[in-house]
Scaffold this active site. Structure first.
Site, PDB file in Angstrom:
ATOM      1  N   ASP A 171     -33.877 -33.726   2.474  1.00 37.18           N
ATOM      2  CA  ASP A 171     -32.807 -32.798   2.120  1.00 37.18           C
ATOM      3  C   ASP A 171     -31.491 -33.254   2.769  1.00 37.18           C
ATOM      4  OD1 ASP A 171     -31.397 -30.633   1.215  1.00 37.18           O
ATOM      5  OD2 ASP A 171     -32.802 -29.134   1.971  1.00 37.18           O
ATOM      6  N   ASP A 172     -30.464 -33.439   1.958  1.00 36.00           N
ATOM      7  CA  ASP A 172     -29.124 -33.778   2.456  1.00 36.00           C
ATOM      8  C   ASP A 172     -29.056 -35.113   3.205  1.00 36.00           C
ATOM      9  OD1 ASP A 172     -28.475 -31.325   1.419  1.00 36.00           O
ATOM     10  OD2 ASP A 172     -27.544 -30.532   3.237  1.00 36.00           O
ATOM     11  N   CYS A 195     -28.697 -29.006  -3.952  1.00 38.27           N
ATOM     12  CA  CYS A 195     -30.164 -28.900  -3.834  1.00 38.27           C
ATOM     13  C   CYS A 195     -30.983 -28.540  -5.076  1.00 38.27           C
ATOM     14  CB  CYS A 195     -30.498 -27.882  -2.752  1.00 38.27           C
ATOM     15  SG  CYS A 195     -29.813 -28.290  -1.146  1.00 38.27           S
ATOM     16  N   ARG A 234     -33.672 -30.842  -7.561  1.00 36.70           N
ATOM     17  CA  ARG A 234     -35.121 -30.639  -7.667  1.00 36.70           C
ATOM     18  C   ARG A 234     -35.525 -30.365  -9.110  1.00 36.70           C
ATOM     19  NH1 ARG A 234     -36.095 -29.951  -1.912  1.00 36.70           N
ATOM     20  NH2 ARG A 234     -34.021 -30.533  -1.199  1.00 36.70           N
ATOM     21  N   LYS A 262     -39.585 -27.847   1.087  1.00 38.28           N
ATOM     22  CA  LYS A 262     -38.653 -26.931   0.416  1.00 38.28           C
ATOM     23  C   LYS A 262     -38.800 -26.972  -1.105  1.00 38.28           C
ATOM     24  CE  LYS A 262     -33.829 -27.249  -0.217  1.00 38.28           C
ATOM     25  NZ  LYS A 262     -32.447 -27.225   0.283  1.00 38.28           N
ATOM     26  N   HIS A 270     -37.297 -24.485  -3.724  1.00 39.64           N
ATOM     27  CA  HIS A 270     -35.934 -24.249  -4.220  1.00 39.64           C
ATOM     28  C   HIS A 270     -35.777 -24.248  -5.730  1.00 39.64           C
ATOM     29  CE1 HIS A 270     -31.629 -24.351  -2.387  1.00 39.64           C
ATOM     30  NE2 HIS A 270     -31.955 -23.206  -2.954  1.00 39.64           N
ATOM     31  N   SER A 308     -33.329 -23.049   0.978  1.00 41.35           N
ATOM     32  CA  SER A 308     -32.785 -23.795   2.114  1.00 41.35           C
ATOM     33  C   SER A 308     -33.022 -23.091   3.451  1.00 41.35           C
ATOM     34  CB  SER A 308     -31.287 -24.034   1.918  1.00 41.35           C
ATOM     35  OG  SER A 308     -31.088 -24.841   0.783  1.00 41.35           O
ATOM     36  N   HIS A 311     -31.252 -30.915   6.398  1.00 41.24           N
ATOM     37  CA  HIS A 311     -30.319 -29.847   6.017  1.00 41.24           C
ATOM     38  C   HIS A 311     -30.006 -29.032   7.279  1.00 41.24           C
ATOM     39  CE1 HIS A 311     -28.831 -26.229   3.976  1.00 41.24           C
ATOM     40  NE2 HIS A 311     -28.828 -26.883   2.828  1.00 41.24           N
ATOM     41  N   ASP A 352     -32.169 -35.572  -1.900  1.00 41.22           N
ATOM     42  CA  ASP A 352     -31.747 -34.709  -3.012  1.00 41.22           C
ATOM     43  C   ASP A 352     -30.252 -34.708  -3.287  1.00 41.22           C
ATOM     44  OD1 ASP A 352     -30.978 -33.188  -0.779  1.00 41.22           O
ATOM     45  OD2 ASP A 352     -31.474 -31.285  -1.741  1.00 41.22           O
ATOM     46  N   ASN A 353     -29.450 -35.084  -2.293  1.00 43.81           N
ATOM     47  CA  ASN A 353     -27.988 -35.142  -2.498  1.00 43.81           C
ATOM     48  C   ASN A 353     -27.365 -35.844  -1.301  1.00 43.81           C
ATOM     49  OD1 ASN A 353     -28.484 -31.800  -1.886  1.00 43.81           O
ATOM     50  ND2 ASN A 353     -27.259 -32.946  -0.405  1.00 43.81           N
ATOM     51  N   LYS A 373     -21.898 -34.630   0.192  1.00 44.12           N
ATOM     52  CA  LYS A 373     -22.598 -33.545  -0.493  1.00 44.12           C
ATOM     53  C   LYS A 373     -21.637 -32.616  -1.238  1.00 44.12           C
ATOM     54  CE  LYS A 373     -25.615 -29.569   0.237  1.00 44.12           C
ATOM     55  NZ  LYS A 373     -26.460 -28.791   1.164  1.00 44.12           N
TER      56      LYS A 373
HETATM   57 CA   LIG Z   1     -29.837 -30.671  -0.336  1.00 41.19          CA
END
Ligand SMILES: [Ca+2]
Length: 485
Positions: A35-36, A74, A78, A127, A129, A152, A236, A288-289, A303
């Site tokens: 994540d992130d 996010c 996904r 996660k 989401h 998140s 994240h 994811d980003n 992001k």
């Molecule tokens: Ca993210």
């Protein structure tokens, strides 16, 4: 005689072209989704301040993808990953919240539902989401089991709809009554299956516990085939790490969390090796980003933006004997290509009753010098608008405030300046809405070359309009939660 020889040579060439069916089978698949995590957050993609020995080894044994696209934030990422479609096509917005009343529609076919057709055991750890209501949870979307957080880690519980397990562990003075009061930031619930088992989740130990869960699942399903989807909660914000990693890196808690993720990768790799599953397991590592609030060199933006730094992710794939070790693929690919690719390697037919945006990228994984898998990539912003389009080396921004998000302000100023310059030059004011970058020579998106290449701008603009219209015309609905109270 010469023509006969040509025919024979061509025939032999056909025989020896790496044939897709040769790779079909039932390999185990482990998809690690951070994540992130930005492009430059780990060693294999240029970070020199953080220690990622296991990822370094992963890259040395596999193939790095240097042009692998996610999305700015996010949930949309996904949705793309699990359905093989741009998020707009499946009507999932940028980010879902505890108050959101929608989720990924049950009619969507996910990665898990693809491999299920071949009898895979499936689990998601981390996660989700894509909707936290009961009818949207992973166990309704092809996953046999689920352990993780519904959205998140800076969010809170849904005080009305959360289903608390009988033996739910309440921490930090939390009680069921307080949980039903809701609205306390950074108190995300931890779920198993469809119930909250810990609230608030002890985030310090999440990476460790996710890893143990993954290792346990792999051991239990060593006879395969299995699919482990491991969308980590880290990195994240709020950042966290277990005691073994806290305070150990050069980059504070961020580096600690990254180094623990690296440890986690090492644990999974060691387990696969010990169980002799290496040769029959595809492992994918990506994010994811882009990074939150820090740079992603050599790219611009982070992001929330559609600059390359917001959406171009570190990605490594490893499958000994299939993916050439220590290699790099520069052709562009992304999240949306995972579903058709999973379908190809497991020999599952893609659904014919719907459009799938992604493409099978097995040639990009297996071939020595692959050609492009797709001719076009679309960059959707978190607000659902089509922000940019890429074809080959060219990336055209379509809207004012290119990049979106925090990066937009600086760009707005640039756009203003450009408008002024255009006016002075007598150019059409409309042209200032577009910016063209040559990603072959300008990775950092520093020089707008739209004025030099009006024909490229016109072509990409027409292409973008047509593709955006097609997606909106054939988009499919999100699932809507019906209140039962
Ligand atoms: Ca993210």
């Amino acid at each position: 005689m010469k023509s006969l020889l040509t025919i024979i040579t061509a025939f032999i060439a056909i025989l020896f072209v790496p044939h897709a069916s040769a790779v079909e089978g039932k390999p185990n698949i482990v998809l690690i989704f951070i994540d992130d995590m930005g492009y430059a957050d780990i060693g294999p993609f240029g970070n020199k301040d953080v220690r990622t020995p296991h990822l370094d080894k992963f890259a040395a044994e596999g193939r790095k993808f240097t042009s692998f696209y996610a999305t700015p934030v996010c949930s949309m990422s996904r949705a793309s990953l699990l359905t093989g479609c741009y998020n707009v096509r499946v009507s999932i917005p940028g980010v879902l919240f505890p108050k959101s009343n929608i989720g990924l529609h049950s009619n969507e076919i996910t990665l898990a539902e693809i491999v299920k057709q071949k009898g895979y055991a499936t689990i998601v750890i981390g996660k989700w989401h894509l909707g936290h209501h009961q009818e949207f949870l992973p166990t309704t979307q092809g996953f046999d089991s689920y352990f993780g957080i519904p959205y998140s880690n800076d969010m809170t519980i849904d005080p009305v709809n959360a289903r608390l397990a009988k033996d739910c562990v309440f921490r930090d003075g939390m009680t069921e009554a307080k949980a039903r009061d809701g609205a306390i930031r950074h108190t995300v619930p931890l779920m198993r299956g469809t119930e909250v088992v810990e609230y608030p989740a002890d985030q310090d130990t999440l990476t460790k516990r996710y890893t143990e869960e993954a290792v346990k699942f792999i051991r239990e399903h060593k006879d395969g085939p299995f699919f482990v989807y491991l969308p980590h909660t880290m990195i994240h914000f709020p950042l966290a790490a277990s005691d073994a990693f806290k305070g150990k890196s050069k980059l504070g808690l961020l580096g600690d969390a990254i180094e623990e993720i690296d440890w986690s990768v090492g644990q999974i790799m060691a387990t696969l090796k010990e169980l002799k599953l290496d040769d029959n397991t595809l492992v994918i590592f990506t994010s994811d980003n882009g990074p939150a609030g820090r740079a992603a060199p050599p790219y611009r933006g982070s992001k929330g933006t559609t600059w390359e730094g917001g959406v171009r992710e570190p990605c490594i794939m490893r499958w000994p004997g299939k993916i050439p070790a220590g290699t790099t693929c520069e052709q562009f690919a992304g999240n949306i290509d995972m579903l058709p690719t999973f379908a190809k390697i497991t020999g599952v037919e893609l659904p014919k009753d719907r459009v799938i945006d992604g493409r099978d990228i097995t040639p990009l994984m297996f071939e020595a010098k692959p050609g492009p898998a797709r001719d076009t990539h679309l960059y959707f912003a978190g607000n659902g608008s089509l922000s940019a389009i890429r074809q080959g080396q060219w990336k055209l921004f379509l809207t004012k405030g290119q990049g979106g998000g925090k990066g937009a302000q600086a760009t707005k100023d640039t756009a203003k300046e450009k408008k002024k310059a255009n006016k002075a030059a007598g150019a059409e004011a409309e042209a200032s809405d577009f910016a063209l970058y040559d990603l072959a020579t300008d990775l950092g998106e520093t020089k707008d070359v739209s004025a030099e290449h009006p024909e490229v701008v016109a072509k990409l603009r027409a292409e973008a309009t047509q593709r955006d219209a097609e997606i909106r015309e054939h988009k499919r609905p999100a699932g809507e939660h019906q209140e039962t109270r």
